[in-house]
Design a protein around this motif. Structure first.
Motif, short mmCIF file in Angstrom:
data_model
loop_
_atom_site.label_atom_id
_atom_site.label_comp_id
_atom_site.label_asym_id
_atom_site.label_seq_id
_atom_site.Cartn_x
_atom_site.Cartn_y
_atom_site.Cartn_z
N MET A 1 14.60 12.19 -34.50
CA MET A 1 14.69 11.80 -35.88
C MET A 1 13.52 12.34 -36.71
N VAL A 2 12.35 12.44 -36.06
CA VAL A 2 11.15 12.87 -36.80
C VAL A 2 10.74 14.28 -36.43
N LYS A 3 11.54 14.97 -35.58
CA LYS A 3 11.08 16.28 -35.09
C LYS A 3 11.13 17.36 -36.18
N ASN A 4 11.95 17.16 -37.22
CA ASN A 4 12.05 18.14 -38.30
C ASN A 4 11.23 17.76 -39.53
N TRP A 5 10.45 16.72 -39.46
CA TRP A 5 9.60 16.36 -40.59
C TRP A 5 8.46 17.35 -40.71
N THR A 6 8.07 17.65 -41.93
CA THR A 6 7.00 18.64 -42.17
C THR A 6 5.64 18.00 -42.40
N ASN A 7 5.60 16.69 -42.58
CA ASN A 7 4.32 16.03 -42.87
C ASN A 7 3.69 15.44 -41.62
N THR A 8 4.20 15.80 -40.45
CA THR A 8 3.60 15.34 -39.20
C THR A 8 2.66 16.41 -38.66
N ILE A 9 1.90 16.06 -37.62
CA ILE A 9 0.95 17.03 -37.01
C ILE A 9 1.71 18.19 -36.39
N SER A 10 2.77 17.88 -35.64
CA SER A 10 3.56 18.96 -35.02
C SER A 10 4.27 19.80 -36.07
N GLY A 11 4.75 19.15 -37.15
CA GLY A 11 5.39 19.92 -38.21
C GLY A 11 4.42 20.84 -38.92
N LEU A 12 3.19 20.33 -39.22
CA LEU A 12 2.17 21.19 -39.82
C LEU A 12 1.80 22.34 -38.90
N ARG A 13 1.72 22.06 -37.58
CA ARG A 13 1.39 23.13 -36.63
C ARG A 13 2.48 24.20 -36.62
N LYS A 14 3.76 23.75 -36.64
CA LYS A 14 4.87 24.70 -36.65
C LYS A 14 4.85 25.55 -37.92
N GLU A 15 4.57 24.89 -39.10
CA GLU A 15 4.50 25.66 -40.35
C GLU A 15 3.38 26.69 -40.31
#
Length: 475
Positions: A1-15
């Motif tokens: 549910m949260v794997k595609n969020w961009t405001n998380t640590i993993s999302g920022l790392r992916k960006e």
């Protein structure tokens, strides 16, 4: 549910990773574009440098330089004619014009002379520069030729090293064969020595057996002599005892003739029985001795036969071992000879392949030389066409300007080489030069007149039969 969020640590790392990947791709595309532009620029630069070098090399050609010298001579002659004409005009106008006009013309003359000198200096500078470039190219060609010569020298050294290695291996193989032959000879001599030793041992054993038999026979004879002596001694004792008994009986008979007759008879019977028993015992003892001697002889014979049989078996075993060793040695020698033959065949095959490759390379070099010569002829003919076109344009321009085209026409004659001989069309239009047979070494003149043609007609007739008849061959 949260794997595609961009405001998380993993999302920022992916960006960040995605942005880094895009940035690297853009940088890579930019580098490729810059490399392509640089490659195009370098290719254009190389092409321009090659074109400049080709032009410089063309203008440094002997024939072009000769033509330019003739062009300079034409320009100088034209300038000299103009100066002579101007001087004549000045001399004719000396009484008609004033000093200002004369000074003006003198100044124009000096300016034209200075301009011509500057142009000549500039041409001389360009000629020196072209000469330096040509010398540099000659040095580069010499360096390339030296490199090729060194490569050929290294190749020849490698071939000589391979030849020396093959000679060394062949000498080593011959030495090994000689050593193997010597070893075979030593083994054969050792086998012969062992055989002679076995024969000597057999002969010695036979002599020992013969000596034993002789001693046995002598002992037997000695025992027979001793037996005969013992029998003779017993017989003499028996005879003595019988004589004594007879005397005793005779005395007793004298004393007791009547009474003692029966007792005497009984005594005689007892004595005879005793003697018979003793003789039987002696005979049995003799038979036992003979039987023991015969058994001893048979036992000795059996022992000797068994010993001879064992020795024969040992000899057969030793002979079988020697034969197996010889067969093993012969098999090894055959295997060695087969390996040596295979190695020789391999070396021979390698040498044949090398010879074929060398022959193919030599044929390829000859074909390359022929192709190069043919290509060179084509280039020479093309260069001659370009030169003739260039010379024709220059001669036309000089003729239009009123110059003397005779030196240019003479310098623009067909054929390369700068000689005065005939043009060889089969060799790219080369014009050779012929030198005189003296220390001066100058070229023969190219002119001919009617006298030359007359002498040629006198010594070279077109009809061969007429020449034969003139020399006297009329058969």
């Amino acid at each position: 549910m949260v794997k595609n969020w961009t405001n998380t640590i993993s999302g920022l790392r992916k960006e960040k990773l995605q942005a880094k990947k895009l940035r690297e791709e853009r940088e890579e595309e930019e580098k490729k574009r810059i490399d392509l532009e640089e490659a195009q620029y370098q290719a254009e630069k190389r092409r321009q440098a090659i074109e400049d070098a080709r032009i410089k090399q063309y203008f440094q050609n002997d024939k072009v330089k000769t033509f330019h010298s003739a062009l300079m001579l034409t320009e100088v002659v034209k300038e000299r004619d103009a100066q002579i004409e101007l001087r004549n005009k000045l001399m004719s106008m000396n009484n008609k014009q004033d000093k200002d006009t004369l000074a003006k013309m003198q100044r124009e003359l000096e300016e034209s002379v200075s301009n011509d000198q500057q142009k000549a200096l500039q041409r001389s500078t360009e000629r020196k520069k072209n000469a330096n470039d040509l010398l540099k190219q000659i040095e580069e060609h010499k360096h390339a030729a030296d490199l090729e010569k060194r490569a050929n020298y290294r190749e020849s050294e490698e071939i000589q090293r391979q030849a020396r290695l093959y000679e060394w291996e062949r000498n080593k193989l011959a030495k090994l064969k000689t050593e193997e032959k010597k070893e075979m000879m030593k083994t054969h001599l050792a086998h012969i020595a062992d055989r002679d030793l076995l024969q000597a041992l057999e002969k010695q054993m036979e002599e020992e057996n013969n000596d034993l038999i002789r001693r046995y026979v002598l002992a037997k004879k000695k025992m027979a002599n001793l037996k005969k002596e013992r029998e003779a001694e017993l017989h003499s004792k028996t005879v003595e005892r019988r004589d004594k008994i007879t005397e005793l009986l005779a005395a007793q008979m004298k004393q007791k003739l009547d009474d003692e007759e029966e007792r005497l008879t009984r005594a005689l019977d007892e004595m005879e029985a005793k003697l018979k028993k003793e003789s039987q015992e002696k005979e049995e003892k003799r038979k036992a001795d003979l039987k023991a001697i015969a058994e001893h002889r048979i036992a000795m014979r059996k022992k000797k036969e068994e010993k001879e049989k064992e020795e024969k078996i040992k000899g057969f075993q030793a002979l079988h071992e020697i034969k197996e060793a010889d067969n093993f040695f012969i098999a090894q020698q055959r295997e060695k000879m087969k390996r040596a033959e295979d190695e020789c065949k391999n070396v021979q095959t390698t040498q044949i392949q090398q010879m074929a490759e060398k022959k193919k390379m030599a044929q390829a070099e000859i074909e390359a030389e022929f192709g190069y010569a043919k290509q060179n002829e084509g280039l020479l003919s093309k260069e001659e066409e370009v030169f003739q076109e260039y010379a024709k344009n220059v001669i036309d321009s000089v003729t239009k300007t009123g110059g003397n085209p005779l030196p240019l026409i003479k310098a623009a004659q067909k054929g390369t080489g700068g000689g005065r001989g005939p043009v060889y069309s089969d060799r790219g239009g080369i014009r050779p030069s012929y030198q005189v047979l003296d220390t001066s070494g100058v070229q023969l003149p190219a002119y001919q007149n009617t006298t030359t043609q007359e002498i040629k007609e006198m010594n070279d007739c077109g009809d061969v039969q007429q020449g034969k008849r003139r020399l006297g061959f009329t058969f």
